[in-house]
Design an enzyme around this catalytic site. Structure first.
Site, PDB file in Angstrom:
ATOM      1  N   LYS A   1       2.083  12.568 -22.308  1.00 33.58           N
ATOM      2  CA  LYS A   1       2.939  11.944 -21.295  1.00 33.58           C
ATOM      3  C   LYS A   1       2.598  14.357 -20.693  1.00 33.58           C
ATOM      4  O   LYS A   1       2.954  15.080 -19.573  1.00 33.58           O
ATOM      5  CB  LYS A   1       3.670  11.858 -21.320  1.00 33.58           C
ATOM      6  CG  LYS A   1       4.109  10.442 -21.068  1.00 33.58           C
ATOM      7  CD  LYS A   1       3.820  10.119 -20.063  1.00 33.58           C
ATOM      8  CE  LYS A   1       2.742  10.109 -19.568  1.00 33.58           C
ATOM      9  NZ  LYS A   1       1.646   8.850 -20.390  1.00 33.58           N
TER      10      LYS A   1
ATOM     11  N   ASN B   1     -17.297   6.160  -4.059  1.00 35.43           N
ATOM     12  CA  ASN B   1     -16.293   6.281  -4.844  1.00 35.43           C
ATOM     13  C   ASN B   1     -17.287   5.466  -5.988  1.00 35.43           C
ATOM     14  O   ASN B   1     -18.239   4.720  -5.498  1.00 35.43           O
ATOM     15  CB  ASN B   1     -14.927   4.997  -4.733  1.00 35.43           C
ATOM     16  CG  ASN B   1     -14.859   5.394  -6.700  1.00 35.43           C
ATOM     17  OD1 ASN B   1     -14.233   5.527  -7.098  1.00 35.43           O
ATOM     18  ND2 ASN B   1     -13.475   3.861  -6.572  1.00 35.43           N
ATOM     19  N   GLY B   2     -17.571   6.172  -7.055  1.00 34.98           N
ATOM     20  CA  GLY B   2     -18.653   6.355  -7.741  1.00 34.98           C
ATOM     21  C   GLY B   2     -19.586   6.943  -8.667  1.00 34.98           C
ATOM     22  O   GLY B   2     -19.345   8.372  -7.661  1.00 34.98           O
TER      23      GLY B   2
ATOM     24  N   CYS C   1     -11.562   8.406  -6.356  1.00 33.67           N
ATOM     25  CA  CYS C   1     -11.545   9.134  -5.254  1.00 33.67           C
ATOM     26  C   CYS C   1     -11.229   7.071  -4.800  1.00 33.67           C
ATOM     27  O   CYS C   1     -11.328   6.027  -5.073  1.00 33.67           O
ATOM     28  CB  CYS C   1     -13.556   8.928  -4.671  1.00 33.67           C
ATOM     29  SG  CYS C   1     -14.642  10.324  -5.885  1.00 33.67           S
TER      30      CYS C   1
ATOM     31  N   GLU D   1      -0.128  16.126 -19.147  1.00 35.25           N
ATOM     32  CA  GLU D   1      -0.793  15.155 -18.542  1.00 35.25           C
ATOM     33  C   GLU D   1       0.070  16.598 -16.768  1.00 35.25           C
ATOM     34  O   GLU D   1      -0.291  16.982 -16.044  1.00 35.25           O
ATOM     35  CB  GLU D   1      -0.293  14.179 -18.389  1.00 35.25           C
ATOM     36  CG  GLU D   1      -1.281  13.687 -18.662  1.00 35.25           C
ATOM     37  CD  GLU D   1      -0.876  11.853 -18.731  1.00 35.25           C
ATOM     38  OE1 GLU D   1      -2.234  11.378 -18.018  1.00 35.25           O
ATOM     39  OE2 GLU D   1      -0.167  11.335 -18.971  1.00 35.25           O
TER      40      GLU D   1
ATOM     41  N   TRP E   1     -12.503  12.896  -6.010  1.00 32.06           N
ATOM     42  CA  TRP E   1     -11.673  12.989  -7.412  1.00 32.06           C
ATOM     43  C   TRP E   1     -13.588  13.706  -7.738  1.00 32.06           C
ATOM     44  O   TRP E   1     -14.471  12.952  -7.410  1.00 32.06           O
ATOM     45  CB  TRP E   1     -11.453  12.182  -8.080  1.00 32.06           C
ATOM     46  CG  TRP E   1     -10.558  12.375  -9.613  1.00 32.06           C
ATOM     47  CD1 TRP E   1     -10.281  13.240  -9.966  1.00 32.06           C
ATOM     48  CD2 TRP E   1     -11.298  12.852 -11.119  1.00 32.06           C
ATOM     49  NE1 TRP E   1     -10.077  13.901 -11.408  1.00 32.06           N
ATOM     50  CE2 TRP E   1     -11.210  13.766 -11.706  1.00 32.06           C
ATOM     51  CE3 TRP E   1     -13.436  12.379 -10.864  1.00 32.06           C
ATOM     52  CZ2 TRP E   1     -11.663  13.359 -13.392  1.00 32.06           C
ATOM     53  CZ3 TRP E   1     -13.524  12.523 -12.664  1.00 32.06           C
ATOM     54  CH2 TRP E   1     -12.810  13.267 -13.172  1.00 32.06           C
TER      55      TRP E   1
ATOM     56  N   HIS F   1      -1.032  20.007 -43.713  1.00 33.44           N
ATOM     57  CA  HIS F   1      -1.665  19.660 -43.868  1.00 33.44           C
ATOM     58  C   HIS F   1      -2.334  21.265 -42.925  1.00 33.44           C
ATOM     59  O   HIS F   1      -3.777  20.371 -42.230  1.00 33.44           O
ATOM     60  CB  HIS F   1      -2.739  18.498 -44.126  1.00 33.44           C
ATOM     61  CG  HIS F   1      -2.219  17.823 -45.739  1.00 33.44           C
ATOM     62  ND1 HIS F   1      -2.494  18.014 -46.150  1.00 33.44           N
ATOM     63  CD2 HIS F   1      -1.798  16.447 -45.447  1.00 33.44           C
ATOM     64  CE1 HIS F   1      -2.287  17.126 -47.233  1.00 33.44           C
ATOM     65  NE2 HIS F   1      -1.016  16.521 -46.852  1.00 33.44           N
TER      66      HIS F   1
ATOM     67  N   LYS G   1      -5.698   8.889 -11.634  1.00 35.82           N
ATOM     68  CA  LYS G   1      -5.112   7.408 -12.085  1.00 35.82           C
ATOM     69  C   LYS G   1      -6.197   6.577 -12.205  1.00 35.82           C
ATOM     70  O   LYS G   1      -6.665   6.100 -13.650  1.00 35.82           O
ATOM     71  CB  LYS G   1      -4.436   6.742 -11.163  1.00 35.82           C
ATOM     72  CG  LYS G   1      -3.693   5.886 -11.843  1.00 35.82           C
ATOM     73  CD  LYS G   1      -2.303   5.652 -11.758  1.00 35.82           C
ATOM     74  CE  LYS G   1      -0.814   5.027 -12.666  1.00 35.82           C
ATOM     75  NZ  LYS G   1      -1.117   5.416 -13.578  1.00 35.82           N
TER      76      LYS G   1
ATOM     77  N   ARG H   1      -6.022   8.139  -6.929  1.00 39.92           N
ATOM     78  CA  ARG H   1      -7.247   8.127  -6.542  1.00 39.92           C
ATOM     79  C   ARG H   1      -8.333   9.205  -7.334  1.00 39.92           C
ATOM     80  O   ARG H   1      -9.005   9.042  -8.078  1.00 39.92           O
ATOM     81  CB  ARG H   1      -8.167   7.296  -6.349  1.00 39.92           C
ATOM     82  CG  ARG H   1      -7.559   5.882  -5.845  1.00 39.92           C
ATOM     83  CD  ARG H   1      -7.683   4.756  -5.072  1.00 39.92           C
ATOM     84  NE  ARG H   1      -9.937   4.432  -6.299  1.00 39.92           N
ATOM     85  CZ  ARG H   1      -9.391   3.048  -6.391  1.00 39.92           C
ATOM     86  NH1 ARG H   1      -8.815   2.291  -7.287  1.00 39.92           N
ATOM     87  NH2 ARG H   1     -10.814   2.308  -7.198  1.00 39.92           N
TER      88      ARG H   1
ATOM     89  N   GLU I   1       1.803  10.004 -27.355  1.00 39.84           N
ATOM     90  CA  GLU I   1       2.152   9.697 -25.961  1.00 39.84           C
ATOM     91  C   GLU I   1       3.181  10.276 -25.392  1.00 39.84           C
ATOM     92  O   GLU I   1       3.210  10.663 -24.257  1.00 39.84           O
ATOM     93  CB  GLU I   1       2.907   7.680 -26.084  1.00 39.84           C
ATOM     94  CG  GLU I   1       2.790   7.374 -24.107  1.00 39.84           C
ATOM     95  CD  GLU I   1       1.901   7.315 -23.368  1.00 39.84           C
ATOM     96  OE1 GLU I   1       0.671   7.809 -24.153  1.00 39.84           O
ATOM     97  OE2 GLU I   1       2.092   7.081 -21.758  1.00 39.84           O
TER      98      GLU I   1
HETATM   99  C1  G6P Z   1      -6.240   8.035 -16.649  1.00 39.65           C
HETATM  100  C2  G6P Z   1      -5.309   8.131 -16.180  1.00 39.65           C
HETATM  101  C3  G6P Z   1      -4.439   7.126 -17.986  1.00 39.65           C
HETATM  102  C4  G6P Z   1      -4.598   6.781 -17.894  1.00 39.65           C
HETATM  103  C5  G6P Z   1      -5.631   6.156 -18.678  1.00 39.65           C
HETATM  104  C6  G6P Z   1      -7.038   5.185 -19.198  1.00 39.65           C
HETATM  105  O1  G6P Z   1      -6.656   8.884 -18.280  1.00 39.65           O
HETATM  106  O2  G6P Z   1      -4.832   8.576 -16.091  1.00 39.65           O
HETATM  107  O3  G6P Z   1      -3.125   7.237 -17.513  1.00 39.65           O
HETATM  108  O4  G6P Z   1      -3.457   5.752 -19.336  1.00 39.65           O
HETATM  109  O5  G6P Z   1      -6.728   6.768 -17.652  1.00 39.65           O
HETATM  110  O6  G6P Z   1      -6.404   4.114 -17.518  1.00 39.65           O
HETATM  111  P1  G6P Z   1      -6.487   2.333 -17.513  1.00 39.65           P
HETATM  112  O7  G6P Z   1      -6.657   1.992 -16.350  1.00 39.65           O
HETATM  113  O8  G6P Z   1      -7.504   2.022 -18.528  1.00 39.65           O
HETATM  114  O9  G6P Z   1      -4.885   2.206 -18.197  1.00 39.65           O
END
Ligand code: G6P
Length: 615
Positions: A492, A100-101, A2, A495, A73, A511, A610, A27, A488
């Site tokens: 990606k 926010n929180g 948020c 996501e 969010w 396995h 994010k 956010r 990773e």
């Molecule tokens: C969220 C974001 C990711 C990120 C993760 C950890 O899930 O979408 O892209 O890797 O948080 O965030 P940070 O700010 O702690 O790296």
């Protein structure tokens, strides 16, 4: 998650709120809303994005000199207009709150307030704050005091902004456990979740601290800290000049922030490594003044992080063990914080986070301290973040603002920082000769150029993306330090394209996951020319023999040839220790182009946000 913004000014603040919200949309983007004081409180809310809110505001000709706004969010209550912020309380005279929180004890407070006759019109925890303030306002008759009093009852994390119909000449703002800053402008005063939202009006920023409550008037402000006292002690906070540029937060010539951020990686890594690129040797002081003492006492590493940052930690484990000879464990923050963890003496605990606000990472680092770990180091992209403030040592990745929800340049700059840290520790532990150190520095110096070369595979990756776009599943394989890179790559892809993707250490294939392989299952393999290449090739044969379609990213000199159903893209060069960083690039490009093919919202993938400031 948020984003919140508030403004009180001599001029109409609605355009400022909307521009700020659009900067904060990364956010969360489940709904958007604002309220302005103008002959009563005028509220506009939508389950659409900020662009939709702008249209509504234009149609309704909403304007005013004081207002607060929010982009959500969803946590408590589904994304809907009645759950969208701002939330109101009061009948004859209203107050409005954005938050926010998460308020953890919202149910208990809700029950108490219902008994006092308060009626709730949403499922959110935020509405509890609005009614609680209204309840306390009856007793204190002053909004500032009512907010301070209410905060003593709230458990959890919050950044809030509050306005009142009766006295629209002020905004009250407070933070605990979620970021919030004030902006001091010529025309007025502002509050926001981050500085990018306020760049339009000011660069003079005050970062609120835990427990701070601020009152903003048009031409003045005051801050008190209520962490230990109900009505707080007045405090002075330093005014910082923000060095953010419009270029850093704008799209420029790019179509998406993710695309921009992928292509910014050579520069972002060069900035991050700037202090060593011209040096002959690396000083531990780049990690903080106490680094030499702490590193001398370090004989074990514990890395804690979430998401992409966790993957960076997993790569670092290979480096720490191989180059520095240090045992290293890597933990998912949300798991570590609830385990009965045992503290090993001499452990350096490293928190990795792009935002520095991830609730689980912050809590896990606190927990590490509680169980007896003495020293911590933060690797983070945001200088004023909670993570940076709470650690003993710190290293800033200088990636610049990362706005696309899927992390890209934050990851590669984290890797570059972790390699730098590994070399520093290795040197102090006498695992490297002066010559070795020089070679490492030379390799790091070459990294930005090598990244530039890696980006040149884009046209070939685009071709592959067309084939992936029709698939529903994909497997990613890697070995050694490239296994986390496969993880990773899978993250990606899932996501931003919503294709189900899983990563496996290639040796694990037989396995279980081999059962999934058929001619409809693309298998992406990362094939650097290292000591495990022979083993990996055998794993690829296992896939090939079962009709799987192999998409291999190989080093320039990897002895591996294309054949029927085995497609290869070669990176321009083979860079040894840097290889995991370079192999990240084609995987980011693959996810990006597959998402484009599928027409998904690249920068704002569904259900994600994010900065995950809630547990
Ligand atoms: C969220 C974001 C990711 C990120 C993760 C950890 O899930 O979408 O892209 O890797 O948080 O965030 P940070 O700010 O702690 O790296």
């Amino acid at each position: 998650m948020c984003g919140i913004i508030g403004a009180i000014s001599n001029a109409n603040i609605v355009p400022i709120l909307l521009e700020g919200l659009s900067r904060l949309e990364y956010r969360g983007y489940d709904s958007a809303g604002l309220v302005v004081a103008n002959h009563g409180l005028q509220r506009v809310r939508t389950t659409g994005r900020v662009a939709e809110l702008s249209n509504l505001v234009a149609t309704q000709k909403t304007q005013g000199f004081t207002g607060i706004a929010h982009t959500r969010w969803a946590t408590h209550g589904k994304p809907s207009e009645h759950n969208a912020h701002p939330h109101f309380s009061g009948k004859e005279t209203k107050i409005a709150v954005v938050h926010n929180g998460i308020i953890e004890n919202h149910e208990a407070i809700r029950t108490k307030l219902q008994q006092h006759g308060f009626h709730f019109s949403s499922e959110t925890d935020t509405e509890v704050i609005a009614h609680l303030i209204a309840f306390n306002l009856k007793q204190t008759t002053d909004l500032f005091k009512a907010v301070c009093l209410s905060l003593t009852e709230l458990q959890g994390a919050y950044a809030i902004a509050v306005i009142e119909e009766e006295n629209p000449e002020r905004i009250i703002a407070a933070r605990k456990g979620a970021p919030l800053l004030l902006g001091l402008g010529k025309e007025g005063h502002y509050v926001a979740s981050d500085a990018s939202a306020l760049l339009q009006v000011t660069r003079d920023i005050i970062y609120l601290e835990e427990g701070d409550v601020a009152e903003l008037n048009r031409h003045s402000y005051k801050i008190v800290n209520c962490l230990h006292h109900q009505f707080g002690e007045p405090v002075q906070r330093i005014v910082h000049e923000s060095h953010l540029t419009n270029e850093a937060i704008g799209l420029g010539t790019y179509t998406h922030y993710m695309q921009k951020e992928i292509f910014e990686q050579p520069g972002a890594v060069a900035n991050t490594l700037e202090m060593v690129l011209n040096a002959e040797s690396i000083s531990p002081n780049i990690f903080g003044s106490k680094a030499e003492k702490i590193f001398s006492a370090t004989n074990n590493i514990l890395i804690i992080a979430c998401g992409t940052s966790y993957h960076a930690g997993l790569v670092a484990r290979y480096w720490m063990e191989t180059i520095a000879g240090l045992p290293c464990s890597v933990e998912i923050a949300s798991e570590y914080r609830y385990r009965d963890a045992i503290a090993v003496p001499g452990t350096l605990v490293i928190g990795i986070s792009q935002s520095g606000e991830t609730a689980d990472t912050l809590a896990a680092l606190n927990y590490a301290k509680e169980v007896g770990h003495q020293y911590s180091l933060a690797i983070c992209n945001v200088p004023e973040s909670a993570l940076i403030r709470q650690a003993d040592l710190r290293f800033l990745t200088r990636a610049g603002p990362e706005i696309g929800v899927a992390s890209t340049k934050a990851f590669t700059t984290q890797l570059a920082s972790l390699l730098l840290l590994t070399v520093t520790l290795a040197k102090m532990r006498k695992k490297l000769t002066i010559n070795d150190e020089k070679q490492m520095i030379a390799a790091l110096r070459h990294l930005p150029i090598a990244l530039q070369h890696a980006l040149q595979v884009e046209p070939q990756v685009k071709d592959w993306a067309k084939r992936f776009a029709e698939k529903n599943h994909a497997l990613f394989l890697g070995r050694g330090a490239h296994y986390p890179i496969a993880m990773e790559g899978a993250l990606k892809l899932k996501e931003i394209s919503y294709i189900h993707a899983e990563a496996y250490a290639a040796g694990e294939l037989k396995h279980g996951p081999l059962a999934l392989v058929d001619n409809d299952m693309p298998v992406v393999a990362i094939a650097p020319n290292d000591q495990l290449l022979g083993k990996l090739k055998s794993n690829l044969q296992e896939v090939h023999a079962r009709g799987g379609r192999l998409y291999v990213f190989a080093d320039a000199d990897a002895n591996i040839e294309s054949s029927e159903h085995l497609y290869i893209i070669r990176l321009a060069e083979h860079t040894g220790i840097l290889s995991p960083i370079l192999h990240t690039i084609p995987l980011q490009l693959l996810a990006y182009h597959v998402a484009l093919e599928r027409g998904t919202d690249v920068d704002k993938p569904r259900n994600l946000a994010k900065a995950v400031t809630v547990e």
